[in-house]
Design a protein around this motif. Sequence first.
Motif, PDB file in Angstrom:
ATOM      1  N   LEU A  21       0.845  -1.186   0.000  1.00 18.93           N
ATOM      2  CA  LEU A  21       0.000   0.000   0.000  1.00 18.93           C
ATOM      3  C   LEU A  21       0.883   1.238   0.000  1.00 18.93           C
ATOM      4  N   ASN A  22       0.876   1.951  -1.081  1.00 26.10           N
ATOM      5  CA  ASN A  22       1.659   3.169  -1.207  1.00 26.10           C
ATOM      6  C   ASN A  22       0.703   4.352  -1.163  1.00 26.10           C
ATOM      7  N   ILE A  23       0.672   5.034  -0.049  1.00 26.18           N
ATOM      8  CA  ILE A  23      -0.296   6.111   0.115  1.00 26.18           C
ATOM      9  C   ILE A  23      -0.077   7.225  -0.906  1.00 26.18           C
ATOM     10  N   SER A  24       1.173   7.464  -1.266  1.00 25.31           N
ATOM     11  CA  SER A  24       1.462   8.539  -2.207  1.00 25.31           C
ATOM     12  C   SER A  24       0.928   8.246  -3.595  1.00 25.31           C
ATOM     13  N   GLU A  25       0.610   6.974  -3.874  1.00 25.29           N
ATOM     14  CA  GLU A  25       0.120   6.616  -5.192  1.00 25.29           C
ATOM     15  C   GLU A  25      -1.397   6.500  -5.245  1.00 25.29           C
ATOM     16  N   ILE A  26      -2.054   6.766  -4.123  1.00 25.48           N
ATOM     17  CA  ILE A  26      -3.513   6.641  -4.117  1.00 25.48           C
ATOM     18  C   ILE A  26      -4.138   7.646  -5.074  1.00 25.48           C
ATOM     19  N   CYS A  27      -3.541   8.846  -5.128  1.00 25.58           N
ATOM     20  CA  CYS A  27      -4.122   9.894  -5.958  1.00 25.58           C
ATOM     21  C   CYS A  27      -3.759   9.672  -7.418  1.00 25.58           C
ATOM     22  N   ASN A  28      -4.734   9.718  -8.296  1.00 24.74           N
ATOM     23  CA  ASN A  28      -4.491   9.580  -9.715  1.00 24.74           C
ATOM     24  C   ASN A  28      -5.578  10.342 -10.443  1.00 24.74           C
ATOM     25  N   HIS A  29      -5.715  10.166 -11.740  1.00 25.84           N
ATOM     26  CA  HIS A  29      -6.687  10.917 -12.519  1.00 25.84           C
ATOM     27  C   HIS A  29      -8.019  10.213 -12.643  1.00 25.84           C
ATOM     28  N   ARG A  30      -8.265   9.176 -11.841  1.00 24.87           N
ATOM     29  CA  ARG A  30      -9.570   8.514 -11.870  1.00 24.87           C
ATOM     30  C   ARG A  30     -10.500   9.227 -10.913  1.00 24.87           C
ATOM     31  N   GLN A  31     -11.740   9.251 -11.218  1.00 25.53           N
ATOM     32  CA  GLN A  31     -12.702   9.878 -10.332  1.00 25.53           C
ATOM     33  C   GLN A  31     -13.888   8.959 -10.126  1.00 25.53           C
ATOM     34  N   VAL A  32     -14.352   8.934  -8.887  1.00 23.88           N
ATOM     35  CA  VAL A  32     -15.563   8.213  -8.583  1.00 23.88           C
ATOM     36  C   VAL A  32     -16.645   9.244  -8.345  1.00 23.88           C
ATOM     37  N   VAL A  33     -17.695   9.188  -9.089  1.00 25.57           N
ATOM     38  CA  VAL A  33     -18.795  10.118  -8.917  1.00 25.57           C
ATOM     39  C   VAL A  33     -20.026   9.307  -8.573  1.00 25.57           C
ATOM     40  N   ASP A  34     -20.506   9.475  -7.350  1.00 27.13           N
ATOM     41  CA  ASP A  34     -21.609   8.654  -6.888  1.00 27.13           C
ATOM     42  C   ASP A  34     -22.908   9.115  -7.518  1.00 27.13           C
ATOM     43  N   SER A  35     -23.646   8.177  -8.074  1.00 21.26           N
ATOM     44  CA  SER A  35     -24.885   8.510  -8.783  1.00 21.26           C
ATOM     45  C   SER A  35     -26.111   8.080  -8.013  1.00 21.26           C
ATOM     46  N   ASP A  36     -25.937   7.388  -6.901  1.00 21.32           N
ATOM     47  CA  ASP A  36     -27.090   6.869  -6.202  1.00 21.32           C
ATOM     48  C   ASP A  36     -27.192   7.380  -4.782  1.00 21.32           C
ATOM     49  N   ALA A  37     -26.727   8.591  -4.534  1.00 21.94           N
ATOM     50  CA  ALA A  37     -26.874   9.192  -3.217  1.00 21.94           C
ATOM     51  C   ALA A  37     -28.346   9.386  -2.914  1.00 21.94           C
ATOM     52  N   PRO A  38     -28.817   8.963  -1.745  1.00 21.66           N
ATOM     53  CA  PRO A  38     -30.222   9.154  -1.402  1.00 21.66           C
ATOM     54  C   PRO A  38     -30.543  10.640  -1.279  1.00 21.66           C
ATOM     55  N   PRO A  39     -31.771  11.035  -1.495  1.00 22.95           N
ATOM     56  CA  PRO A  39     -32.117  12.454  -1.418  1.00 22.95           C
ATOM     57  C   PRO A  39     -32.173  12.949   0.021  1.00 22.95           C
ATOM     58  N   ASP A  40     -31.919  14.211   0.177  1.00 19.87           N
ATOM     59  CA  ASP A  40     -32.092  14.862   1.477  1.00 19.87           C
ATOM     60  C   ASP A  40     -33.559  15.258   1.588  1.00 19.87           C
ATOM     61  N   ARG A  41     -34.371  14.361   2.108  1.00 21.07           N
ATOM     62  CA  ARG A  41     -35.814  14.546   2.117  1.00 21.07           C
ATOM     63  C   ARG A  41     -36.203  15.781   2.929  1.00 21.07           C
ATOM     64  N   PHE A  42     -36.981  16.635   2.247  1.00 21.76           N
ATOM     65  CA  PHE A  42     -37.459  17.889   2.834  1.00 21.76           C
ATOM     66  C   PHE A  42     -36.311  18.793   3.289  1.00 21.76           C
ATOM     67  N   ASN A  43     -35.100  18.564   2.741  1.00 17.54           N
ATOM     68  CA  ASN A  43     -33.910  19.328   3.129  1.00 17.54           C
ATOM     69  C   ASN A  43     -33.677  19.281   4.642  1.00 17.54           C
ATOM     70  N   PHE A  44     -34.019  18.155   5.243  1.00 19.03           N
ATOM     71  CA  PHE A  44     -33.935  18.045   6.707  1.00 19.03           C
ATOM     72  C   PHE A  44     -32.499  18.177   7.199  1.00 19.03           C
ATOM     73  N   THR A  45     -31.564  17.495   6.546  1.00 19.15           N
ATOM     74  CA  THR A  45     -30.165  17.568   6.960  1.00 19.15           C
ATOM     75  C   THR A  45     -29.629  18.980   6.820  1.00 19.15           C
ATOM     76  N   TYR A  46     -30.017  19.661   5.750  1.00 16.91           N
ATOM     77  CA  TYR A  46     -29.591  21.047   5.538  1.00 16.91           C
ATOM     78  C   TYR A  46     -30.087  21.940   6.674  1.00 16.91           C
ATOM     79  N   VAL A  47     -31.357  21.768   7.050  1.00 12.74           N
ATOM     80  CA  VAL A  47     -31.943  22.576   8.119  1.00 12.74           C
ATOM     81  C   VAL A  47     -31.261  22.277   9.455  1.00 12.74           C
TER      82      VAL A  47
END
Length: 494
Positions: free
Chosen positions: A59-85
Motif C-alpha cells: 500500500l503506497n499512500i502517495s500513489e492513491i491519488c491519480n486521474h480517476r474519479q468516482v462520482v456517486d450517482s445513487d446518493a439518497p435524497p435529502d428529504r425535505f432538506n432536513f439535513t440542511y436545516v
Amino acid sequence: MAFRRRDKRTDRQVLVENEDVPHRDNAIDNGFGDDRFGTNADNSDEDDMKCMPTIDNELNISEICNHRQVVDSDAPPDRFNFTYVVFYLLGTATMTPWNFFVTAEDYWMYKFRNTSINGTTTVLTPMQKSFSSDLTLAASISGTTFLILNAVYGHLVTLKIKMLTTLIIILGIFIVTTSLVEVNTDDWQEQFFLITLFTVVIINVSSAIMSGGIFGVAGLFPSHYTTALVSGQALGGILSALAFILVLAFGAAPNVTALIYFVIGSSLVLLSTICYVIMSRQPFFIYYCEGRDKYKILADTPSHSRSVNIGVQLEPNIREVFGKIYVEAVNICILFATTLSVYPAVTVLMQSESYGKGYAWNDIYYMPVVNYLFFNSGDYFGRILAGLWEIPRDNPHTVLLLTVIRLLYVPLFLCANSSIHYFLPTLVHTDAAFIIMIITFGITNGYLANINLIMAPRSVMRHEKEMASSIIVASLSLGLAIGSLLSMAFVQML
C-alpha cells in the motif's frame, strides 16, 4: 463497487467498501471509456474521490491519488432538506448559547455587586472589574486548546460520541446556570465567581469539540451544507442582538433578562440534540458520513474473486493535510484576528454624533443596533453570498490578498467617533460613515470566512476532508484568541 485493472500478469483490484452503493454502474475501468460514469452522476467537486491501484501487494499512500474519479450517482435524497436545516440549527447552537452567556452582562454585574452598600454605586468591585477579561481569557484558552486537539486527534473519536456528549454537557451546564439565576449568591460571591468561570471553561471545551466535529463532517458534504453551518452561526449572532435590543426596549430587570437568555439557550441546545439524533439516522446523512467516509484500499490479489476482505483503512496525516491547506489556515486566522481586534471591544466604545442630545435612538439604541445587529446581519449576508457566488474559487492566495487589504478597517475603527480618545485623532465623525464601515466589515468577514471553509476540504483527498475542516476551525479559534489579545492593547491605545 469495484475498480478493476487488468494487465497481462494478473488482476489488481482496488475495492471501495460501501454497502450503500451496491450498483456496478459506478465502476470505473482503466480504459477511460465513455460509460465509466452513471447516467445520474453528480459532477460537483465535493463528491469526487481520487484513487489509484496499489502495486505488488504494497500500500503506497502517495500513489492513491491519480486521474480517476468516482462520482456517486445513487446518493439518497435529502428529504425535505432536513439535513440542511439541521446543519443550520447546529451552526446556530454552536454560537447562540455562548452569545447569550456573554450578553447577560448586567446580570453578572448584579451578581458580583458590592452587597454592603444599599442602592447603586458607580464604583466597581474587583470581581466586576475582572469578570469580562477573565471570561474572555477562560473562553479563549480552553476553546482554542481543544479545537487544536480536535484537529489532531478528533478523527479517532466517532462523530456520534462527540456530538451527543458535548450537546448533553452544554445542556446540563445551561440548566445549572439557569437554576442559579433566582438563587441568592450574595453570601458566597467568590465561590459563585469560580463556579461561573468553571462553567465557562466546560461550555467552551464542549463547544470546541462540537464545532470541530460538525465542521469536520460538513466538509464531507456538498459545499452548500458548510454554508448552512456557517450561516447558522451568523444567525445566532442576529438572534442574540435582537434579544438584547428587546430587553433594552422593555427595561427588564437583570435577573429576568438572564432567565430569558438562558432558557432560550437551553431550549436551543435541547432542540439541536433531538434533531441531530433524528438526522444521524437518515439515509442521506449515513451515506456521506458512514458510507463514503469509509473507503479502504485493498492489497493486490492475483485472484478474480471479489470477496477480498482484508485491507488497510486510510488514515489522514496531519502534516500532509496541513501542507495542503496552510494558506487557507493562515487566511482564516488573520481574518478573525482582524475582526476580534476591534469588534466588539473597540467598536462598542464608539458613539453617535448626536449622543447626549436626549434622543433614544442616539443614546440607547444606536450602539446595540449598529454594533451588534448591523454587524451580525452583514456577517450573515456575507456567508450566504459566498455560498451563492464563490469568487475567487480555489485560489487561496487571492483570498489572502483580500484578507490583508481588510486590515485597513483597523485604523479606521480606532479613529472613529468616541468620547474616550486620548491618544488617537477622530477621523470618522458621522454616523453614516460608521454604519457603512460596520456593515461592510461584517460582510467581508462572513464572505471570506465561508470561502476559506468551503475551499479547504476541496483541497485534500476524501479521507482527509474531516481533518482539513477541523484544522481550519482550529485556525479560526486561534485567530479569535489573537484578536482578543490585540483588542486589549487597542482599547488602551484610544
